[in-house]
Design an enzyme around this catalytic site. Structure first.
Site, PDB file in Angstrom:
ATOM      1  N   LYS A  53      96.437 134.681 -73.849  1.00  9.21           N
ATOM      2  CA  LYS A  53      98.055 133.896 -72.851  1.00  9.21           C
ATOM      3  C   LYS A  53      98.180 135.134 -71.670  1.00  9.21           C
ATOM      4  CE  LYS A  53      97.309 129.526 -74.082  1.00  9.21           C
ATOM      5  NZ  LYS A  53      97.386 128.709 -75.014  1.00  9.21           N
ATOM      6  N   GLN A  97     102.274 127.340 -79.985  1.00  9.29           N
ATOM      7  CA  GLN A  97     100.806 127.548 -79.347  1.00  9.29           C
ATOM      8  C   GLN A  97     100.614 126.586 -81.040  1.00  9.29           C
ATOM      9  OE1 GLN A  97      98.528 128.492 -78.001  1.00  9.29           O
ATOM     10  NE2 GLN A  97      96.871 128.114 -79.189  1.00  9.29           N
ATOM     11  N   ASP A 120     103.147 122.810 -71.145  1.00  4.08           N
ATOM     12  CA  ASP A 120     101.104 122.346 -71.990  1.00  4.08           C
ATOM     13  C   ASP A 120     101.693 120.754 -71.314  1.00  4.08           C
ATOM     14  OD1 ASP A 120      99.566 123.835 -73.578  1.00  4.08           O
ATOM     15  OD2 ASP A 120     101.602 124.270 -75.344  1.00  4.08           O
TER      16      ASP A 120
END
Ligand code: GUN
Length: 291
Positions: A53, A97, A120
């Site tokens: 990422k 994460q 997200d």
């Protein structure tokens, strides 16, 4: 082999080029896009995902901030970091994460992220907007990536029977919501099956579009697939291959069997994985644009 392979890497590259142009345009307006990625602990798979990422951010010109927290961090420790990132104007998007270590209350952490920085699309407000079909705002990264794979491969879900295997908040539920949306590029008839469904194959055999997101290595066998179906494999599982004598990555679909039956199929790796990151980068731009 009958099926054509959907090249997720190539499609993600195309999307990331478009994202780089958006980032450059925002930069010309004096708006630098910034993303914070928080990793708690040292889970090897999570470390790889986070590294990918961060690298992808650099490739499109997004400024990333990588926060590594020790494996024994408490929920309060993580909430403190989130509060700082919420208050930091140079941070447009925040990603923690998943999964964090078990002592960290993930739901509390997700709720603490400013919904305007929720790249997200996990926050209640953003999930609600998704469900009512609001087009503005964040999209859930992986399901959005799947919709883009379908669209850019010339697959129109309209009127088709889409079967989603898995009901997670991160993939299954938002995937079903996007596929059933009353909108161009969606409009599918959707069935969701999961670990509580007896005889899953009964449903999958009727799927024109099959999305596997169940987290079980090679769960979907060739005889569970309708001939000519489009098969999208969201799974990433690391298994030990006895014949090779080493670990390798496999999806939730038995690729060798499925590719004999399907018309189009995504590989693992190189299918849905790169699209999740493409979705994340796009969401970081959306966060800046919403400001
Ligand atoms: N872990 C696996 N996939 C994801 C994702 O898309 N976002 C976050 N935050 N964690 C993940």
């Amino acid at each position: 082999m009958a099926a054509k392979i959907i090249d997720g890497k190539a499609i993600a590259r195309e999307i990331n080029q478009e994202t780089a142009e958006i980032v450059a345009k925002l930069a010309r307006e004096g708006k630098k896009v910034g993303l914070a990625v928080v990793l708690v602990g040292e889970d090897p798979a999570s470390c790889v995902y986070v590294r990918n990422k961060i690298r992808a951010c650099a490739e499109v010109g997004i400024e990333s901030k990588h926060i590594n927290m020790p494996a024994d961090s408490t929920t309060e420790d993580v909430l403190k970091v989130i509060a700082e990132l919420n208050a930091d104007d140079s941070v447009d998007g925040i990603l923690v994460q998943s999964p964090p270590p078990p002592q960290v209350d993930e739901a509390a952490v997700i709720l603490a992220i400013d919904p305007d920085k929720d790249v997200d699309c996990f926050a209640e407000r953003n999930v609600g907007r998704l469900l009512i079909g609001e087009k503005k705002g964040f999209h859930p990264c992986t399901p959005w990536g799947v919709m883009e794979l379908l669209r850019r491969s010339g697959v129109d879900p309209r009127g088709k029977h889409a079967v989603v295997i898995g009901r997670s908040n991160i993939v299954g539920k938002p995937m079903a919501a996007l596929l059933m949306q009353k909108a161009a590029g969606a409009n599918a008839t959707v069935t969701v099956v999961h670990s509580g469904t007896p005889d899953i194959a009964r449903y999958t055999r009727d799927a024109d579009i099959l999305v596997a997101a169940i987290g079980k290595p090679e769960f979907v066998r060739g005889d569970m697939i309708k001939p000519g179906a489009v098969v999208i494999d969201v799974g990433i599982n690391r298994i030990f291959d006895e014949q090779l004598g080493k670990h390798r990555l496999v999806g939730d679909v038995n690729f060798a069997e499925a590719s004999e039956v399907a018309s189009l199929i995504t590989p693992v790796p190189g299918g849905v994985g790169p699209m999740t990151i493409a979705g994340l980068l796009r969401n970081a731009c959306i966060a800046k644009e919403l400001k």
